[in-house]
Scaffold this motif. Structure first.
Motif, PDB file in Angstrom:
ATOM      1  N   VAL A 134       0.839  -1.205   0.000  1.00 11.11           N
ATOM      2  CA  VAL A 134       0.000   0.000   0.000  1.00 11.11           C
ATOM      3  C   VAL A 134       0.873   1.254   0.000  1.00 11.11           C
ATOM      4  CG1 VAL A 134      -1.603   1.342   1.444  1.00 11.11           C
ATOM      5  CG2 VAL A 134      -1.967  -1.114   1.104  1.00 11.11           C
ATOM      6  N   GLN A 135       0.439   2.278  -0.746  1.00 12.79           N
ATOM      7  CA  GLN A 135       1.130   3.568  -0.779  1.00 12.79           C
ATOM      8  C   GLN A 135       0.200   4.649  -0.242  1.00 12.79           C
ATOM      9  OE1 GLN A 135       1.909   3.507  -5.126  1.00 12.79           O
ATOM     10  NE2 GLN A 135       4.054   3.785  -4.539  1.00 12.79           N
ATOM     11  N   ASN A 136       0.771   5.660   0.371  1.00 12.87           N
ATOM     12  CA  ASN A 136      -0.047   6.779   0.846  1.00 12.87           C
ATOM     13  C   ASN A 136      -0.248   7.813  -0.250  1.00 12.87           C
ATOM     14  OD1 ASN A 136      -0.484   5.812   3.439  1.00 12.87           O
ATOM     15  ND2 ASN A 136       1.455   6.646   4.185  1.00 12.87           N
ATOM     16  N   ALA A 137      -1.383   8.501  -0.166  1.00 12.29           N
ATOM     17  CA  ALA A 137      -1.709   9.582  -1.096  1.00 12.29           C
ATOM     18  C   ALA A 137      -2.584  10.557  -0.323  1.00 12.29           C
ATOM     19  CB  ALA A 137      -2.441   9.034  -2.314  1.00 12.29           C
ATOM     20  N   TYR A 138      -3.031  11.615  -1.008  1.00 17.88           N
ATOM     21  CA  TYR A 138      -3.924  12.555  -0.320  1.00 17.88           C
ATOM     22  C   TYR A 138      -4.995  13.069  -1.272  1.00 17.88           C
ATOM     23  CZ  TYR A 138      -5.770  16.068   2.741  1.00 17.88           C
ATOM     24  OH  TYR A 138      -6.626  16.789   3.525  1.00 17.88           O
ATOM     25  N   PHE A 139      -6.239  12.972  -0.824  1.00 20.01           N
ATOM     26  CA  PHE A 139      -7.390  13.395  -1.617  1.00 20.01           C
ATOM     27  C   PHE A 139      -8.085  14.566  -0.915  1.00 20.01           C
ATOM     28  CE2 PHE A 139      -6.375   9.024  -2.561  1.00 20.01           C
ATOM     29  CZ  PHE A 139      -6.458   8.974  -3.944  1.00 20.01           C
ATOM     30  N   PRO A 140      -8.893  15.341  -1.680  1.00 14.73           N
ATOM     31  CA  PRO A 140      -9.445  16.578  -1.103  1.00 14.73           C
ATOM     32  C   PRO A 140     -10.336  16.388   0.124  1.00 14.73           C
ATOM     33  CG  PRO A 140      -9.621  16.624  -3.487  1.00 14.73           C
ATOM     34  CD  PRO A 140      -9.203  15.232  -3.120  1.00 14.73           C
ATOM     35  N   LEU A 141     -10.286  17.405   0.971  1.00 16.89           N
ATOM     36  CA  LEU A 141     -11.142  17.493   2.163  1.00 16.89           C
ATOM     37  C   LEU A 141     -12.606  17.616   1.785  1.00 16.89           C
ATOM     38  CD1 LEU A 141     -11.495  18.112   5.263  1.00 16.89           C
ATOM     39  CD2 LEU A 141     -11.098  20.520   4.684  1.00 16.89           C
ATOM     40  N   PHE A 142     -12.865  18.291   0.664  1.00 14.14           N
ATOM     41  CA  PHE A 142     -14.249  18.594   0.285  1.00 14.14           C
ATOM     42  C   PHE A 142     -14.744  17.655  -0.805  1.00 14.14           C
ATOM     43  CE2 PHE A 142     -12.616  22.995   1.350  1.00 14.14           C
ATOM     44  CZ  PHE A 142     -13.205  23.032   2.597  1.00 14.14           C
ATOM     45  N   ILE A 143     -16.028  17.345  -0.737  1.00 16.09           N
ATOM     46  CA  ILE A 143     -16.661  16.495  -1.740  1.00 16.09           C
ATOM     47  C   ILE A 143     -17.901  17.222  -2.266  1.00 16.09           C
ATOM     48  CG2 ILE A 143     -17.766  14.259  -2.150  1.00 16.09           C
ATOM     49  CD1 ILE A 143     -16.052  13.108   0.087  1.00 16.09           C
ATOM     50  N   PRO A 144     -18.022  17.355  -3.598  1.00 15.19           N
ATOM     51  CA  PRO A 144     -19.217  18.014  -4.133  1.00 15.19           C
ATOM     52  C   PRO A 144     -20.467  17.253  -3.688  1.00 15.19           C
ATOM     53  CG  PRO A 144     -17.556  17.717  -5.858  1.00 15.19           C
ATOM     54  CD  PRO A 144     -17.093  16.934  -4.667  1.00 15.19           C
ATOM     55  N   LYS A 145     -21.476  18.007  -3.322  1.00 11.74           N
ATOM     56  CA  LYS A 145     -22.694  17.410  -2.783  1.00 11.74           C
ATOM     57  C   LYS A 145     -23.256  16.338  -3.709  1.00 11.74           C
ATOM     58  CE  LYS A 145     -26.550  19.335  -3.210  1.00 11.74           C
ATOM     59  NZ  LYS A 145     -27.606  20.368  -3.277  1.00 11.74           N
ATOM     60  N   SER A 146     -23.222  16.623  -5.007  1.00 11.34           N
ATOM     61  CA  SER A 146     -23.829  15.694  -5.975  1.00 11.34           C
ATOM     62  C   SER A 146     -23.190  14.311  -5.962  1.00 11.34           C
ATOM     63  CB  SER A 146     -23.744  16.284  -7.379  1.00 11.34           C
ATOM     64  OG  SER A 146     -22.386  16.495  -7.722  1.00 11.34           O
ATOM     65  N   PHE A 147     -21.907  14.222  -5.537  1.00 12.22           N
ATOM     66  CA  PHE A 147     -21.236  12.918  -5.513  1.00 12.22           C
ATOM     67  C   PHE A 147     -21.958  11.931  -4.597  1.00 12.22           C
ATOM     68  CE2 PHE A 147     -16.606  13.629  -7.016  1.00 12.22           C
ATOM     69  CZ  PHE A 147     -17.062  14.393  -8.072  1.00 12.22           C
ATOM     70  N   PHE A 148     -22.572  12.465  -3.541  1.00 13.66           N
ATOM     71  CA  PHE A 148     -23.205  11.568  -2.578  1.00 13.66           C
ATOM     72  C   PHE A 148     -24.482  10.943  -3.116  1.00 13.66           C
ATOM     73  CE2 PHE A 148     -20.466  13.878   0.291  1.00 13.66           C
ATOM     74  CZ  PHE A 148     -19.975  12.836   1.053  1.00 13.66           C
TER      75      PHE A 148
END
Lengths: 492, 492
Positions: B61-75
């Motif tokens: 496994v490798q580490n990465a970083y994804f955004p803190l925010f998620i567009p509402k529509s994704f949910f």
């Protein structure tokens, strides 16, 4: 070559973006201004974190964690801070979604409005000093030396990967002291930690100095900075350390009882570096073939590519490579054998050059027969064929060589692009060519602003060391007397 | 003793809070439901991170970083996911503050309303699968094995430090695979990593099993869990690993070209542990004197307290202590000499007991003369006086002893509070006493819900190992046939 990189001379800005994206460091996300840091980029950031964290802890600093959210009212407490921060920020107003009564999907539940809006931290002085209030009663509770590694959000309008993003990762240190002297000494100690780190780990020469009052952090009495020169001659502020005086202690009513029994306000510092350092690393050292990583930060320090005609030869080369890998790993080096069977050696060479791996070993069947290997250096793009006898020690020594060479190259570049300038007409022409100009300045904010308006150049710092600047002269703009030169440049 | 801790027998819940706050692990912040993790608590979390991170990396496994925010529509994309998540969450609606036109302070700028609201991530499947879409074209791009260490926010109404907070720290792994079998194997591998970590590092015995369909993660086809027993007999879910099937791949249209040239949806897993583990650590091992930390996670493994009458004796004892400290540090142990001159030894003893330091050394002038030292074990609260000869080796061995003893004690506690139960009336009484009940269940969600409604007990897991559960029987509630027992408990 699969991935073409724009040449620096053609379009420096596009070259930078190409490196970030094509070397798999980071990319834009679906959220405006927020980036995804990809595994290869994150591995470099992890190395930076690990080295810096160790340096912090040696100075007595401990890590902690404070909330992501800050009540809106906290920003109004420190007058200068609110002016400088908290305008462009992410504001949380509600705490619930609900099914859309009119259709599919979800909408914000209007009944779940927060009484007080929360701000996603752009920096944490306010929430931390509100916390320190409860931690500090007596002189015995001081100093407090805390750091946190976290994400922060500043709603930037124009963003660039690593250099300026809405969300970024950073560390922010926040210390509390009994005296002004102690706090100032801490701010100075930490900027020197940053300078050491930049030089020894990033292979990045930096100038340490004070910011002019105009360029200080919002709420600071003094801001110390490390300033680096990129290959286009622009300056990049790579880390700052602030002496905050008693401003936050007064805003959040943080006092301590002294040994003598009096109540005194506490003195503060804060200091930080961010994923912006990734941008500095790329722009300071990269070339038209891709990244050039200093060995101290390279996730892969040595890559090996087998070149073979027969399956028998393939296996024999691999066996030898695993032997060398084992030896290098025992010496603490990270090694990758690129044995992908779907790609040609030339493609692999280009890919690892793009990714900045410091040393590449290639071995063919004839090499194996001769007990030799071809070593390619990423920093100089030179190749040599050497015997396998003592190859691990050779590569081990090469790592130091490369680390030093990358630093020296960057230092020479900076030295040849930093010059004194004493004539305003010359200044206006020269500053557009890039590089740092050492000039006299009358010390006034007004002059600084006028120079900025006319040329876009700012005072990067009033140097503490790194160059001999203390001498009498006349302000380059106003002609008024000055007793030291400062560093002017156009900056990121 | 300066800080009184409530006895477990008096008020278990208050005892827990006392330990968290008085041992300086964490405290409530000014933001509802968000905690401040103090340096001592954070140092424990850092040790957990470091060990787990190494274990992850060993699996590729490798580490990465994804955004803190998620567009509402994704949910709204993944139907089950939106039902299970994204309701109680922090919603960002604006991106700017402005000076209040009617007075002091700042207000939200109504003109800076976002076109689409952003959700502070409660978990990152959606944004990550939206990203993976661009990373995956061919079978050659698989598997992808990413993890991120980050903060997440779930707007919990009732919060408890570490156990349930609005913001918490965690890691979330997200993997993408070409086949269902490979993804399921990965989910299984990672829950076993968690179980190993819990046992060897947290000294926490856990039962590994599948969640019942009712208790699965929103969007998962299977959820694996590790379940631990706290000292009040309640269960605590300490980590989960999900097989997500192709649900997220289908929602975000993530396909790959197989070796055979067909387009296939990608298979997914996700898995996470959080700062909740801090709660497990405290509740599993603490006693009425405070924390009991396993040496593997103790920020300070050995504390030394000098006891002296003369300044000469003081110095001689300190000299000897520094010598021992140096020896222990060379063996990799963390050691603190508590030489504070404002506190009495008894106060120090109580403080380090409260903080759970595994071993305490006390040395007086007579000890020094006799070349002895008093060693106190935190786990057993026993003391012995031993000779200084070979003291470092003695303490080194003691660490393993203590680590094992803490595990064995927790295991014995669990074994004596886990029992089979085949009678519904008995179940209703017994479950209220705490502990795990191994019962037959007919496999229906309806029965599970009725049992929960009547007793508050839930199925913690359908065990994979750790206990012999495969046998024929009748459901404790419905009497219908069953071929294995499951674990029922009241949980945190």
């Amino acid at each position: 070559m699969a991935k073409e990189v724009t040449k620096r001379s053609e379009n420096y800005s596009q070259w930078y973006n190409d490196l970030v994206v094509k070397a798999d460091l980071a990319e834009q996300s679906a959220v405006r201004g927020c980036m995804v840091i990809k595994p290869y980029g994150y591995a470099i950031w992890e190395k930076m974190q690990s080295v810096l964290d160790g340096m912090f802890k040696k100075t007595g600093v401990q890590n902690a964690y404070f909330p992501l959210f800050i009540p809106k009212s906290f920003f109004s407490r420190e007058a200068e801070h609110v002016a400088g921060f908290a305008k462009e920020c992410a504001v949380v107003t509600h705490h619930r979604l609900m099914n859309d009564p009119d259709g599919k999907g979800v909408v914000v539940d209007p009944s779940a409005k927060l009484e007080e809006e929360l701000i996603v931290r752009p920096t944490s002085e306010t929430i931390i000093w509100n916390t320190y209030k409860n931690w500090i009663k007596s002189w015995r509770d001081l100093p407090i030396l805390c750091n946190q590694w976290c994400n922060v959000v500043r709603w930037e309008m124009r963003t660039r990967l690593f250099l300026r993003t809405a969300e970024f990762l950073w560390q922010e240190g926040h210390t509390a002291h009994a005296t002004s002297e102690e706090a100032q000494a801490k701010a100075y100690e930490m900027v020197q930690v940053y300078a050491d780190f930049a030089r020894s780990c990033l292979a990045l020469p930096v100038i340490v100095g004070h910011k002019s009052p105009n360029e200080r952090f919002a709420g600071a009495l003094d801001t110390l900075t490390i300033e680096a020169m990129m290959q286009d001659g622009k300056a990049l502020q790579a880390g700052t350390s602030h002496f905050l005086g008693q401003n936050f202690a007064k805003s959040f009513d943080v006092t301590y009882q002294s040994k003598e029994g009096t109540q005194e306000y506490v003195w503060a510092t804060s200091w930080g570096v961010s994923t912006r350092l990734m941008g500095a690393l790329i722009m300071a050292h990269g070339d038209d073939n891709g990244l050039v990583l200093p060995p101290a930060l390279a996730p892969i320090q040595v890559v090996m590519v087998p070149i073979f005609k027969t399956e028998e030869g393939h296996q024999a080369i691999l066996d030898k490579m695993y032997e060398i890998k084992k030896g290098l790993e025992a010496m603490g080096h990270s090694v990758k054998i690129d044995d992908r069977d779907t790609l040609r050696p030339g493609f692999k060479f280009a890919e690892w050059e793009l990714k900045g791996v410091p040393v590449r070993l290639a071995m063919g069947e004839r090499d194996l027969a001769n007990s030799t290997v071809e070593i390619a250096r990423r920093d100089t793009l030179t190749k040599e064929t050497v015997g396998l006898e003592g190859i691990e020690q050779h590569i081990h020594a090469l790592m130091d060589d490369i680390q030093n060479n990358i630093y020296e190259k960057a230092l020479q570049f900076r030295e040849s692009n930093i010059r004194k300038c004493d004539d305003w007409e010359e200044f206006k022409t020269e500053i557009q060519k890039g590089g740092f100009l050492l000039c006299h300045w009358d010390g006034s904010a007004e002059t600084e602003q006028k120079i900025k308006d006319e040329t876009k150049a700012t005072i990067r710092c009033i140097p503490i060391d790194s160059c001999v600047c203390e001498e009498e002269g006349k302000c380059i703009y106003s002609g008024k007397p000055s007793n030291r030169r400062v560093v002017f440049a156009i900056s990121y």
